[in-house]
Design a protein around this motif. Structure first.
Motif, PDB file in Angstrom:
ATOM      1  N   ASP A 227      54.285  72.875 -27.122  1.00  0.00           N
ATOM      2  CA  ASP A 227      54.343  72.118 -26.267  1.00  0.00           C
ATOM      3  C   ASP A 227      53.253  71.642 -26.290  1.00  0.00           C
ATOM      4  OD1 ASP A 227      53.439  74.303 -25.553  1.00  0.00           O
ATOM      5  OD2 ASP A 227      54.949  73.462 -23.235  1.00  0.00           O
ATOM      6  N   LYS A 228      52.124  71.915 -27.329  1.00  0.00           N
ATOM      7  CA  LYS A 228      50.770  71.226 -27.398  1.00  0.00           C
ATOM      8  C   LYS A 228      50.469  70.804 -28.256  1.00  0.00           C
ATOM      9  CE  LYS A 228      49.751  74.370 -23.265  1.00  0.00           C
ATOM     10  NZ  LYS A 228      48.986  73.553 -22.219  1.00  0.00           N
ATOM     11  N   TYR A 229      49.248  70.072 -28.445  1.00  0.00           N
ATOM     12  CA  TYR A 229      48.689  69.852 -29.876  1.00  0.00           C
ATOM     13  C   TYR A 229      47.876  70.247 -30.282  1.00  0.00           C
ATOM     14  CZ  TYR A 229      50.971  65.365 -27.627  1.00  0.00           C
ATOM     15  OH  TYR A 229      51.272  63.689 -27.234  1.00  0.00           O
ATOM     16  N   VAL A 230      48.239  70.552 -32.040  1.00  0.00           N
ATOM     17  CA  VAL A 230      46.999  71.267 -32.676  1.00  0.00           C
ATOM     18  C   VAL A 230      46.094  70.331 -33.195  1.00  0.00           C
ATOM     19  CG1 VAL A 230      47.099  72.592 -34.409  1.00  0.00           C
ATOM     20  CG2 VAL A 230      48.550  72.188 -33.534  1.00  0.00           C
ATOM     21  N   GLU A 231      44.824  70.177 -32.756  1.00  0.00           N
ATOM     22  CA  GLU A 231      43.784  69.218 -33.095  1.00  0.00           C
ATOM     23  C   GLU A 231      42.552  70.275 -34.317  1.00  0.00           C
ATOM     24  OE1 GLU A 231      41.998  68.294 -29.431  1.00  0.00           O
ATOM     25  OE2 GLU A 231      43.527  67.444 -29.123  1.00  0.00           O
ATOM     26  N   SER A 232      42.647  71.392 -34.979  1.00  0.00           N
ATOM     27  CA  SER A 232      41.469  71.770 -35.823  1.00  0.00           C
ATOM     28  C   SER A 232      42.332  72.886 -36.451  1.00  0.00           C
ATOM     29  CB  SER A 232      40.846  71.383 -35.163  1.00  0.00           C
ATOM     30  OG  SER A 232      40.428  72.724 -34.744  1.00  0.00           O
ATOM     31  N   GLY A 233      41.708  74.068 -37.418  1.00  0.00           N
ATOM     32  CA  GLY A 233      42.272  74.685 -37.574  1.00  0.00           C
ATOM     33  C   GLY A 233      40.993  75.460 -36.849  1.00  0.00           C
ATOM     34  N   SER A 234      40.667  76.917 -37.100  1.00  0.00           N
ATOM     35  CA  SER A 234      40.573  78.244 -36.173  1.00  0.00           C
ATOM     36  C   SER A 234      38.404  77.576 -36.344  1.00  0.00           C
ATOM     37  CB  SER A 234      40.603  79.125 -36.167  1.00  0.00           C
ATOM     38  OG  SER A 234      40.425  79.836 -37.614  1.00  0.00           O
ATOM     39  N   GLY A 235      38.451  77.448 -37.369  1.00  0.00           N
ATOM     40  CA  GLY A 235      37.305  76.687 -37.462  1.00  0.00           C
ATOM     41  C   GLY A 235      36.096  78.325 -37.860  1.00  0.00           C
ATOM     42  N   LEU A 236      36.962  79.260 -38.274  1.00  0.00           N
ATOM     43  CA  LEU A 236      35.926  80.383 -38.568  1.00  0.00           C
ATOM     44  C   LEU A 236      35.273  80.643 -39.819  1.00  0.00           C
ATOM     45  CD1 LEU A 236      38.971  82.889 -36.651  1.00  0.00           C
ATOM     46  CD2 LEU A 236      36.567  82.440 -35.668  1.00  0.00           C
ATOM     47  N   ASP A 237      36.098  79.432 -40.580  1.00  0.00           N
ATOM     48  CA  ASP A 237      35.373  79.910 -41.976  1.00  0.00           C
ATOM     49  C   ASP A 237      35.836  78.161 -42.323  1.00  0.00           C
ATOM     50  OD1 ASP A 237      37.816  78.301 -43.048  1.00  0.00           O
ATOM     51  OD2 ASP A 237      38.796  80.797 -43.553  1.00  0.00           O
ATOM     52  N   SER A 238      34.607  77.952 -43.862  1.00  0.00           N
ATOM     53  CA  SER A 238      34.203  76.695 -43.457  1.00  0.00           C
ATOM     54  C   SER A 238      35.767  75.792 -43.728  1.00  0.00           C
ATOM     55  CB  SER A 238      33.562  76.420 -45.025  1.00  0.00           C
ATOM     56  OG  SER A 238      34.017  77.088 -46.106  1.00  0.00           O
ATOM     57  N   SER A 239      37.540  76.328 -44.269  1.00  0.00           N
ATOM     58  CA  SER A 239      38.172  75.609 -44.790  1.00  0.00           C
ATOM     59  C   SER A 239      38.314  74.113 -43.571  1.00  0.00           C
ATOM     60  CB  SER A 239      39.116  76.539 -44.625  1.00  0.00           C
ATOM     61  OG  SER A 239      39.077  77.794 -45.117  1.00  0.00           O
ATOM     62  N   VAL A 240      39.422  73.308 -44.526  1.00  0.00           N
ATOM     63  CA  VAL A 240      39.183  71.892 -44.143  1.00  0.00           C
ATOM     64  C   VAL A 240      40.774  71.710 -44.298  1.00  0.00           C
ATOM     65  CG1 VAL A 240      37.065  70.844 -43.547  1.00  0.00           C
ATOM     66  CG2 VAL A 240      38.378  70.217 -45.798  1.00  0.00           C
TER      67      VAL A 240
END
Length: 282
Positions: A104-117
Protein backbone atom coordinates in the motif's frame (compact mmCIF):
# COMPACT_ATOMS: atom_id res chain seq x y z
CA UNK A 1 5.79 -50.71 39.40
CA UNK A 2 9.39 -51.86 39.86
CA UNK A 3 9.57 -52.73 36.17
CA UNK A 4 8.24 -49.27 35.27
CA UNK A 5 10.96 -47.60 37.34
CA UNK A 6 13.59 -49.84 35.78
CA UNK A 7 12.35 -48.97 32.28
CA UNK A 8 12.31 -45.27 33.14
CA UNK A 9 15.85 -45.54 34.42
CA UNK A 10 17.02 -47.18 31.22
CA UNK A 11 15.35 -44.45 29.13
CA UNK A 12 16.89 -41.68 31.23
CA UNK A 13 20.31 -43.32 30.99
CA UNK A 14 19.91 -43.60 27.22
CA UNK A 15 18.89 -39.96 26.90
CA UNK A 16 21.77 -38.86 29.10
CA UNK A 17 24.21 -40.86 26.99
CA UNK A 18 22.87 -39.21 23.84
CA UNK A 19 23.20 -35.77 25.44
CA UNK A 20 26.72 -36.58 26.65
CA UNK A 21 27.75 -37.93 23.24
CA UNK A 22 26.40 -34.81 21.53
CA UNK A 23 28.34 -32.58 23.90
CA UNK A 24 31.53 -34.56 23.27
CA UNK A 25 31.01 -34.21 19.52
CA UNK A 26 30.48 -30.45 19.93
CA UNK A 27 33.68 -30.11 21.96
CA UNK A 28 35.67 -32.09 19.42
CA UNK A 29 34.21 -30.09 16.53
CA UNK A 30 34.90 -26.76 18.23
CA UNK A 31 38.51 -27.76 18.81
CA UNK A 32 38.96 -28.73 15.16
CA UNK A 33 41.38 -26.29 13.40
CA UNK A 34 38.90 -25.97 10.53
CA UNK A 35 36.11 -24.83 12.87
CA UNK A 36 38.45 -22.50 14.72
CA UNK A 37 39.44 -20.83 11.46
CA UNK A 38 35.83 -20.47 10.33
CA UNK A 39 34.85 -18.79 13.60
CA UNK A 40 37.92 -16.57 13.45
CA UNK A 41 37.16 -15.41 9.91
CA UNK A 42 33.33 -15.24 9.90
CA UNK A 43 33.17 -11.61 11.06
CA UNK A 44 34.89 -10.50 7.84
CA UNK A 45 31.90 -11.62 5.80
CA UNK A 46 29.09 -10.29 7.96
CA UNK A 47 26.81 -7.84 6.15
CA UNK A 48 24.09 -6.15 8.15
CA UNK A 49 20.59 -6.00 6.67
CA UNK A 50 19.31 -2.57 5.62
CA UNK A 51 15.69 -1.74 6.44
CA UNK A 52 13.36 -0.34 3.81
CA UNK A 53 12.71 3.38 4.27
CA UNK A 54 9.12 4.49 4.84
CA UNK A 55 8.14 8.08 4.17
CA UNK A 56 4.51 9.17 4.09
CA UNK A 57 2.89 6.99 1.40
CA UNK A 58 6.11 5.82 -0.27
CA UNK A 59 8.79 3.22 0.39
CA UNK A 60 12.37 2.71 -0.74
CA UNK A 61 13.53 -0.92 -0.57
CA UNK A 62 16.30 -1.98 1.75
CA UNK A 63 18.65 -4.94 1.39
CA UNK A 64 19.10 -8.33 2.96
CA UNK A 65 22.25 -8.95 4.92
CA UNK A 66 24.26 -12.13 5.10
CA UNK A 67 26.41 -14.09 7.50
CA UNK A 68 28.46 -17.25 7.43
CA UNK A 69 26.53 -20.44 8.12
CA UNK A 70 29.16 -21.90 10.44
CA UNK A 71 27.82 -25.45 10.63
CA UNK A 72 27.21 -25.90 6.90
CA UNK A 73 30.59 -24.35 6.08
CA UNK A 74 32.27 -26.73 8.50
CA UNK A 75 30.57 -29.76 6.93
CA UNK A 76 31.77 -28.83 3.44
CA UNK A 77 35.32 -28.06 4.55
CA UNK A 78 35.54 -31.18 6.69
CA UNK A 79 34.82 -33.26 3.61
CA UNK A 80 37.44 -31.25 1.72
CA UNK A 81 39.97 -31.73 4.50
CA UNK A 82 41.00 -28.16 5.30
CA UNK A 83 39.77 -24.56 5.51
CA UNK A 84 38.97 -23.11 2.09
CA UNK A 85 37.39 -19.68 1.68
CA UNK A 86 35.47 -20.62 -1.48
CA UNK A 87 33.63 -23.33 0.46
CA UNK A 88 32.04 -20.89 2.91
CA UNK A 89 28.25 -21.17 3.02
CA UNK A 90 26.18 -18.07 3.71
CA UNK A 91 22.69 -17.47 5.02
CA UNK A 92 20.55 -14.38 4.48
CA UNK A 93 19.53 -11.91 7.17
CA UNK A 94 16.10 -10.40 6.53
CA UNK A 95 15.60 -6.67 7.14
CA UNK A 96 13.17 -5.77 9.91
CA UNK A 97 11.27 -3.50 7.49
CA UNK A 98 10.85 -5.06 4.05
CA UNK A 99 9.36 -3.91 0.75
CA UNK A 100 7.28 -7.07 0.61
CA UNK A 101 5.48 -6.06 3.80
CA UNK A 102 4.03 -2.96 2.13
CA UNK A 103 1.92 -3.11 -1.00
CA UNK A 104 0.00 0.00 0.00
CA UNK A 105 3.01 2.28 -0.55
CA UNK A 106 4.44 3.72 -3.75
CA UNK A 107 7.93 2.58 -4.73
CA UNK A 108 9.87 5.59 -6.03
CA UNK A 109 13.38 4.22 -6.49
CA UNK A 110 15.78 1.42 -5.76
CA UNK A 111 17.80 1.39 -2.55
CA UNK A 112 20.56 3.56 -4.00
CA UNK A 113 23.13 1.37 -2.24
CA UNK A 114 24.93 0.90 -5.55
CA UNK A 115 25.01 2.55 -8.97
CA UNK A 116 22.15 0.52 -10.46
CA UNK A 117 19.30 2.23 -12.33
CA UNK A 118 16.32 0.78 -14.21
CA UNK A 119 14.81 1.89 -17.48
CA UNK A 120 11.06 1.47 -17.97
CA UNK A 121 9.01 2.22 -21.06
CA UNK A 122 5.31 3.07 -21.34
CA UNK A 123 3.70 1.29 -24.29
CA UNK A 124 0.35 2.44 -25.63
CA UNK A 125 1.07 2.22 -29.36
CA UNK A 126 3.29 0.22 -31.69
CA UNK A 127 5.06 3.12 -33.46
CA UNK A 128 8.81 3.29 -32.69
CA UNK A 129 8.86 0.15 -30.55
CA UNK A 130 10.80 -1.98 -33.06
CA UNK A 131 13.57 0.61 -33.28
CA UNK A 132 13.73 0.93 -29.49
CA UNK A 133 13.99 -2.83 -29.11
CA UNK A 134 16.79 -2.90 -31.71
CA UNK A 135 18.74 -0.18 -29.86
CA UNK A 136 18.43 -2.06 -26.58
CA UNK A 137 19.46 -5.34 -28.22
CA UNK A 138 22.47 -3.75 -29.93
CA UNK A 139 23.53 -2.20 -26.60
CA UNK A 140 23.03 -5.47 -24.73
CA UNK A 141 20.57 -3.83 -22.34
CA UNK A 142 17.34 -5.13 -20.83
CA UNK A 143 14.39 -2.98 -19.76
CA UNK A 144 10.90 -3.17 -18.30
CA UNK A 145 7.90 -2.38 -20.50
CA UNK A 146 4.59 -1.33 -18.97
CA UNK A 147 1.95 -2.02 -21.60
CA UNK A 148 -1.67 -1.02 -21.99
CA UNK A 149 -3.97 -4.05 -21.64
CA UNK A 150 -5.93 -3.37 -24.81
CA UNK A 151 -2.70 -2.90 -26.76
CA UNK A 152 -1.50 -6.20 -25.29
CA UNK A 153 -4.56 -8.04 -26.61
CA UNK A 154 -3.82 -6.80 -30.13
CA UNK A 155 -0.05 -7.38 -30.03
CA UNK A 156 0.44 -10.69 -28.25
CA UNK A 157 3.07 -12.01 -30.70
CA UNK A 158 5.14 -8.84 -30.33
CA UNK A 159 4.92 -9.08 -26.54
CA UNK A 160 6.04 -12.70 -26.71
CA UNK A 161 9.07 -11.62 -28.78
CA UNK A 162 9.87 -8.84 -26.30
CA UNK A 163 9.78 -11.33 -23.45
CA UNK A 164 11.98 -13.81 -25.35
CA UNK A 165 14.58 -11.04 -25.67
CA UNK A 166 14.78 -10.92 -21.89
CA UNK A 167 12.70 -7.80 -21.22
CA UNK A 168 10.22 -7.61 -18.35
CA UNK A 169 6.62 -6.94 -19.31
CA UNK A 170 4.07 -5.53 -16.86
CA UNK A 171 0.53 -4.15 -17.18
CA UNK A 172 0.14 -0.36 -16.95
CA UNK A 173 -3.65 -0.04 -17.29
CA UNK A 174 -6.42 -1.21 -19.61
CA UNK A 175 -7.32 1.33 -22.30
CA UNK A 176 -6.33 4.04 -19.85
CA UNK A 177 -8.58 2.77 -17.03
CA UNK A 178 -8.18 0.60 -13.93
CA UNK A 179 -11.31 -1.53 -14.03
CA UNK A 180 -10.47 -4.60 -11.96
CA UNK A 181 -12.12 -7.08 -14.33
CA UNK A 182 -10.28 -5.87 -17.43
CA UNK A 183 -7.04 -5.32 -15.55
CA UNK A 184 -6.97 -8.87 -14.15
CA UNK A 185 -7.92 -10.23 -17.57
CA UNK A 186 -4.92 -8.44 -19.09
CA UNK A 187 -2.71 -9.81 -16.32
CA UNK A 188 -3.93 -13.31 -17.11
CA UNK A 189 -3.18 -12.89 -20.82
CA UNK A 190 0.28 -11.54 -20.06
CA UNK A 191 0.96 -14.37 -17.62
CA UNK A 192 0.10 -16.93 -20.31
CA UNK A 193 2.42 -15.25 -22.80
CA UNK A 194 5.49 -14.72 -20.60
CA UNK A 195 4.93 -17.52 -18.01
CA UNK A 196 6.43 -15.19 -15.40
CA UNK A 197 4.72 -13.77 -12.34
CA UNK A 198 3.81 -10.11 -12.59
CA UNK A 199 5.07 -7.85 -9.81
CA UNK A 200 4.41 -4.17 -10.55
CA UNK A 201 1.91 -1.49 -11.47
CA UNK A 202 2.66 1.95 -12.86
CA UNK A 203 1.54 5.40 -11.71
CA UNK A 204 2.89 8.85 -12.50
CA UNK A 205 1.54 10.48 -9.34
CA UNK A 206 -0.40 9.62 -6.20
CA UNK A 207 -3.46 7.90 -7.65
CA UNK A 208 -5.53 6.04 -5.07
CA UNK A 209 -7.46 3.85 -7.51
CA UNK A 210 -4.18 2.45 -8.87
CA UNK A 211 -2.66 1.85 -5.44
CA UNK A 212 -5.82 0.24 -4.06
CA UNK A 213 -6.27 -2.11 -7.03
CA UNK A 214 -2.63 -3.13 -7.27
CA UNK A 215 -2.29 -3.60 -3.52
CA UNK A 216 -5.36 -5.86 -3.61
CA UNK A 217 -3.71 -7.92 -6.37
CA UNK A 218 -0.40 -8.19 -4.52
CA UNK A 219 1.46 -5.89 -6.91
CA UNK A 220 3.84 -3.07 -5.98
CA UNK A 221 2.99 0.29 -7.52
CA UNK A 222 5.91 2.36 -8.77
CA UNK A 223 6.07 6.10 -9.32
CA UNK A 224 9.27 6.53 -11.35
CA UNK A 225 12.05 8.66 -9.90
CA UNK A 226 12.53 10.37 -13.24
CA UNK A 227 9.66 10.71 -15.70
CA UNK A 228 11.11 11.84 -19.03
CA UNK A 229 8.87 14.23 -20.96
CA UNK A 230 10.31 15.48 -24.25
CA UNK A 231 14.11 15.58 -24.04
CA UNK A 232 15.35 12.19 -22.84
CA UNK A 233 19.09 12.85 -22.97
CA UNK A 234 19.05 16.24 -21.22
CA UNK A 235 16.51 15.16 -18.58
CA UNK A 236 18.40 11.97 -17.72
CA UNK A 237 21.73 13.79 -17.65
CA UNK A 238 20.33 16.41 -15.27
CA UNK A 239 18.38 14.23 -12.84
CA UNK A 240 19.63 10.62 -12.78
CA UNK A 241 21.09 9.27 -9.54
CA UNK A 242 21.87 5.90 -7.96
CA UNK A 243 18.72 3.80 -7.71
CA UNK A 244 16.70 5.86 -10.21
CA UNK A 245 13.71 4.37 -11.98
CA UNK A 246 13.78 6.17 -15.36
CA UNK A 247 10.48 6.23 -17.24
CA UNK A 248 10.36 6.97 -20.97
CA UNK A 249 7.55 7.01 -23.51
CA UNK A 250 7.71 4.82 -26.59
CA UNK A 251 7.78 7.67 -29.10
CA UNK A 252 9.96 9.43 -31.66
CA UNK A 253 11.96 11.43 -29.10
CA UNK A 254 12.93 8.28 -27.25
CA UNK A 255 13.82 6.49 -30.47
CA UNK A 256 16.13 9.35 -31.50
CA UNK A 257 17.87 9.87 -28.13
CA UNK A 258 17.82 6.44 -26.46
CA UNK A 259 21.27 5.46 -27.74
CA UNK A 260 22.74 8.68 -26.33
CA UNK A 261 21.04 8.04 -22.99
CA UNK A 262 22.48 4.53 -22.79
CA UNK A 263 25.98 5.74 -23.65
CA UNK A 264 25.76 8.50 -21.04
CA UNK A 265 24.67 6.11 -18.30
CA UNK A 266 27.50 3.76 -19.19
CA UNK A 267 30.11 6.54 -19.24
CA UNK A 268 29.00 7.77 -15.82
CA UNK A 269 29.34 4.32 -14.31
CA UNK A 270 25.64 3.52 -13.89
CA UNK A 271 24.64 -0.11 -14.14
CA UNK A 272 21.45 -0.49 -16.14
CA UNK A 273 19.33 -3.34 -14.78
CA UNK A 274 15.78 -4.62 -14.79
CA UNK A 275 13.19 -3.11 -12.48
CA UNK A 276 12.81 -6.42 -10.67
CA UNK A 277 16.55 -6.60 -10.02
CA UNK A 278 16.71 -2.95 -8.96
CA UNK A 279 14.01 -3.42 -6.34
CA UNK A 280 15.04 -6.82 -5.02
CA UNK A 281 16.28 -6.84 -1.44
CA UNK A 282 18.57 -9.81 -1.98
Amino acid sequence: MKKVWQASGVILLFLFSLYYTEKVVDVLRDSDPIMKTIKKEEHKYYEEAVDAVLKDNSIIPGAKGSKVDVNESYKKMKRYGSYKESLLVFEEIDPSVSLDDYYDKYVESGSGLDSSVALVFKVERTDNIDSILTILETSGQKATFFVDGLWLENNQELVSNMSSLGHEIEIMHYNGTYDETYFTMALSILQSITTKNKNYCYAEYDKKEVLDLCSKLGLHTIIPTLQVKNKPYMEVKKKVSDGSIISMKVDGNTEIELEMVLKYLNQKGYSLTSLDHLLTEK
